[in-house]
Design a protein around this motif. Sequence first.
Motif, PDB file in Angstrom:
ATOM      1  N   GLY A  79       5.858   1.205  -0.322  1.00  0.00           N
ATOM      2  CA  GLY A  79       6.324   0.634   0.933  1.00  0.00           C
ATOM      3  C   GLY A  79       5.181   0.390   1.905  1.00  0.00           C
ATOM      4  N   ALA A  80       5.082  -0.848   2.391  1.00  0.00           N
ATOM      5  CA  ALA A  80       4.008  -1.206   3.318  1.00  0.00           C
ATOM      6  C   ALA A  80       4.092  -0.402   4.609  1.00  0.00           C
ATOM      7  CB  ALA A  80       4.067  -2.705   3.627  1.00  0.00           C
ATOM      8  N   ARG A  81       5.308  -0.131   5.077  1.00  0.00           N
ATOM      9  CA  ARG A  81       5.477   0.629   6.323  1.00  0.00           C
ATOM     10  C   ARG A  81       4.929   2.042   6.173  1.00  0.00           C
ATOM     11  NH1 ARG A  81       8.671  -0.047  10.818  1.00  0.00           N
ATOM     12  NH2 ARG A  81       9.273   1.857  11.916  1.00  0.00           N
ATOM     13  N   THR A  82       5.254   2.672   5.046  1.00  0.00           N
ATOM     14  CA  THR A  82       4.756   4.029   4.791  1.00  0.00           C
ATOM     15  C   THR A  82       3.234   4.049   4.722  1.00  0.00           C
ATOM     16  OG1 THR A  82       6.762   4.665   3.583  1.00  0.00           O
ATOM     17  CG2 THR A  82       4.768   5.957   3.157  1.00  0.00           C
ATOM     18  N   TRP A  83       2.648   3.077   4.036  1.00  0.00           N
ATOM     19  CA  TRP A  83       1.190   3.034   3.910  1.00  0.00           C
ATOM     20  C   TRP A  83       0.534   2.741   5.260  1.00  0.00           C
ATOM     21  CZ3 TRP A  83      -2.194   4.184   0.008  1.00  0.00           C
ATOM     22  CH2 TRP A  83      -1.623   4.515  -1.221  1.00  0.00           C
ATOM     23  N   GLY A  84       1.211   1.958   6.094  1.00  0.00           N
ATOM     24  CA  GLY A  84       0.672   1.699   7.427  1.00  0.00           C
ATOM     25  C   GLY A  84       0.609   2.970   8.257  1.00  0.00           C
ATOM     26  N   HIS A  85       1.698   3.755   8.233  1.00  0.00           N
ATOM     27  CA  HIS A  85       1.702   5.031   8.963  1.00  0.00           C
ATOM     28  C   HIS A  85       0.686   6.005   8.370  1.00  0.00           C
ATOM     29  CE1 HIS A  85       4.934   3.905  11.526  1.00  0.00           C
ATOM     30  NE2 HIS A  85       5.879   3.903  10.599  1.00  0.00           N
ATOM     31  N   LEU A  86       0.551   6.002   7.052  1.00  0.00           N
ATOM     32  CA  LEU A  86      -0.422   6.889   6.410  1.00  0.00           C
ATOM     33  C   LEU A  86      -1.848   6.526   6.787  1.00  0.00           C
ATOM     34  CD1 LEU A  86       1.081   7.334   2.832  1.00  0.00           C
ATOM     35  CD2 LEU A  86       0.718   9.136   4.528  1.00  0.00           C
ATOM     36  N   ALA A  87      -2.117   5.240   7.009  1.00  0.00           N
ATOM     37  CA  ALA A  87      -3.456   4.814   7.416  1.00  0.00           C
ATOM     38  C   ALA A  87      -3.805   5.393   8.781  1.00  0.00           C
ATOM     39  CB  ALA A  87      -3.534   3.292   7.442  1.00  0.00           C
ATOM     40  N   VAL A  88      -2.830   5.397   9.693  1.00  0.00           N
ATOM     41  CA  VAL A  88      -3.062   5.986  11.012  1.00  0.00           C
ATOM     42  C   VAL A  88      -3.255   7.500  10.882  1.00  0.00           C
ATOM     43  CG1 VAL A  88      -2.095   6.353  13.312  1.00  0.00           C
ATOM     44  CG2 VAL A  88      -1.729   4.170  12.140  1.00  0.00           C
ATOM     45  N   HIS A 196       9.106  11.333   0.053  1.00  0.00           N
ATOM     46  CA  HIS A 196       7.992  11.502  -0.876  1.00  0.00           C
ATOM     47  C   HIS A 196       7.502  12.953  -0.832  1.00  0.00           C
ATOM     48  CE1 HIS A 196       7.766   7.181  -1.440  1.00  0.00           C
ATOM     49  NE2 HIS A 196       7.745   7.023  -0.124  1.00  0.00           N
ATOM     50  N   SER A 197       6.885  13.410  -1.914  1.00  0.00           N
ATOM     51  CA  SER A 197       6.381  14.778  -1.969  1.00  0.00           C
ATOM     52  C   SER A 197       5.151  14.931  -1.081  1.00  0.00           C
ATOM     53  CB  SER A 197       6.016  15.150  -3.412  1.00  0.00           C
ATOM     54  OG  SER A 197       4.844  14.459  -3.817  1.00  0.00           O
ATOM     55  N   HIS A 198       4.893  16.173  -0.672  1.00  0.00           N
ATOM     56  CA  HIS A 198       3.707  16.447   0.146  1.00  0.00           C
ATOM     57  C   HIS A 198       2.434  16.067  -0.604  1.00  0.00           C
ATOM     58  CE1 HIS A 198       5.773  18.333   3.445  1.00  0.00           C
ATOM     59  NE2 HIS A 198       6.350  19.220   2.644  1.00  0.00           N
ATOM     60  N   LEU A 199       2.398  16.353  -1.902  1.00  0.00           N
ATOM     61  CA  LEU A 199       1.207  16.050  -2.700  1.00  0.00           C
ATOM     62  C   LEU A 199       0.970  14.550  -2.748  1.00  0.00           C
ATOM     63  CD1 LEU A 199      -1.091  16.905  -4.530  1.00  0.00           C
ATOM     64  CD2 LEU A 199       0.524  16.955  -6.444  1.00  0.00           C
ATOM     65  N   SER A 200       2.018  13.782  -2.950  1.00  0.00           N
ATOM     66  CA  SER A 200       1.893  12.332  -3.008  1.00  0.00           C
ATOM     67  C   SER A 200       1.416  11.757  -1.675  1.00  0.00           C
ATOM     68  CB  SER A 200       3.240  11.716  -3.392  1.00  0.00           C
ATOM     69  OG  SER A 200       3.196  10.307  -3.314  1.00  0.00           O
ATOM     70  N   MET A 201       2.002  12.240  -0.587  1.00  0.00           N
ATOM     71  CA  MET A 201       1.651  11.726   0.743  1.00  0.00           C
ATOM     72  C   MET A 201       0.209  12.086   1.105  1.00  0.00           C
ATOM     73  SD  MET A 201       4.339  10.132   2.012  1.00  0.00           S
ATOM     74  CE  MET A 201       4.514  10.271   3.783  1.00  0.00           C
ATOM     75  N   THR A 202      -0.173  13.331   0.823  1.00  0.00           N
ATOM     76  CA  THR A 202      -1.526  13.752   1.174  1.00  0.00           C
ATOM     77  C   THR A 202      -2.569  13.063   0.297  1.00  0.00           C
ATOM     78  OG1 THR A 202      -0.649  15.906   1.835  1.00  0.00           O
ATOM     79  CG2 THR A 202      -3.019  15.748   1.533  1.00  0.00           C
ATOM     80  N   GLY A 203      -2.245  12.860  -0.972  1.00  0.00           N
ATOM     81  CA  GLY A 203      -3.163  12.137  -1.843  1.00  0.00           C
ATOM     82  C   GLY A 203      -3.408  10.724  -1.342  1.00  0.00           C
ATOM     83  N   ALA A 204      -2.329  10.049  -0.924  1.00  0.00           N
ATOM     84  CA  ALA A 204      -2.466   8.705  -0.380  1.00  0.00           C
ATOM     85  C   ALA A 204      -3.236   8.714   0.938  1.00  0.00           C
ATOM     86  CB  ALA A 204      -1.080   8.088  -0.169  1.00  0.00           C
ATOM     87  N   GLN A 205      -2.982   9.735   1.750  1.00  0.00           N
ATOM     88  CA  GLN A 205      -3.660   9.845   3.045  1.00  0.00           C
ATOM     89  C   GLN A 205      -5.165  10.011   2.863  1.00  0.00           C
ATOM     90  OE1 GLN A 205      -1.873  12.587   5.989  1.00  0.00           O
ATOM     91  NE2 GLN A 205      -3.927  13.444   6.251  1.00  0.00           N
ATOM     92  N   LEU A 206      -5.567  10.894   1.958  1.00  0.00           N
ATOM     93  CA  LEU A 206      -6.995  11.096   1.706  1.00  0.00           C
ATOM     94  C   LEU A 206      -7.630   9.855   1.092  1.00  0.00           C
ATOM     95  CD1 LEU A 206      -7.381  14.761   0.395  1.00  0.00           C
ATOM     96  CD2 LEU A 206      -8.015  13.837   2.623  1.00  0.00           C
TER      97      LEU A 206
END
Length: 309
Positions: A79-88, A196-206
């Motif tokens: 999801g583009a929205r999720t990735w946008g928030h993760l970028a911030v 989404h799982s914490h591991l998935s979100m944090t992996g994408a964030q890093l």
Amino acid sequence: MSTVTTPRAEAGTVRQPRARLDWRLRFGALSLIWGFSFLLIKVGTEGYAPFQVTLGRLVFGTAVLAAAMAVKRERLPRGARTWGHLAVAAFLLNALPFSLFAYSELTIPSTLAGICNATSPLWGMALSLVALSEDRPTRVRFAGLGVGFLGVLTVLGAWQGFHGLDATGTAMALLASLSYPVGWIYVRRTLAGSGHSHLSMTGAQLLLATVQLAVVTPLFTSVPDHFSLVPLLAVAALGALGTGLAVLVQYGLVAEVGPTTAQMVTYFIPVIATAAGVAILGEALRWTTPVGAVIVLAGAALTQVRRGA
């Protein structure tokens, strides 16, 4: 994560849970890893530019989480929205504070940087007054806020006119500490309940933070003439242990003993950072540093007291 036993239908037996290291030992290991991170930053900046230290830290940290995701067969969020928030979130929780701490330690001791890091709960409580209407403060938490910032002034020796301290480096370390609660509040408002799982979100964030530093670093630094081994090893340890492994250990602690107990690691970090800086790097220690640190930690602890606790 806690281990769950599952019945084996074909044999009629129960699979035994895997043996896990006692949570107290993992708590102590996490305290040491994060406490020594400020020493590793200082050593890394002796051979490489701050942006290079941060980029290396993120590369090694992302590699550890990518390996963990592969083992657990986790996928990156969609999801583009999720990735946008993760970028911030990546900018506020990783790229910005990691870079600020690296730059700050060019001019201030690692001990002071570690103590500045302990002010994050104070900033978080102050920001929650404005940003989180459901998080109403009590008199005790207000008192903790005042006590905590009194401790900051003690560490800095305010009554002596901040003599002997680099104002720019100290401001950078405090700004890095402020960036964390800003990021946490942003995540809480935009990504909570994403599924989404914490591991998935944090992996994408890093991963996103790594991309951000990969773009910025070549613009402000040049390739080193030679690669110093000890600083390089410090950066690798900072990323693999202080960023990658530490996140995995932290998630395990939260799942097993709850976020309140796991969060108490914050109060051990400046103690370990100070001991490491003095004992290994030979950094000077004025009496205002340990006394102020104790006051900061006491104030931070009070800000975490909830109504009815």
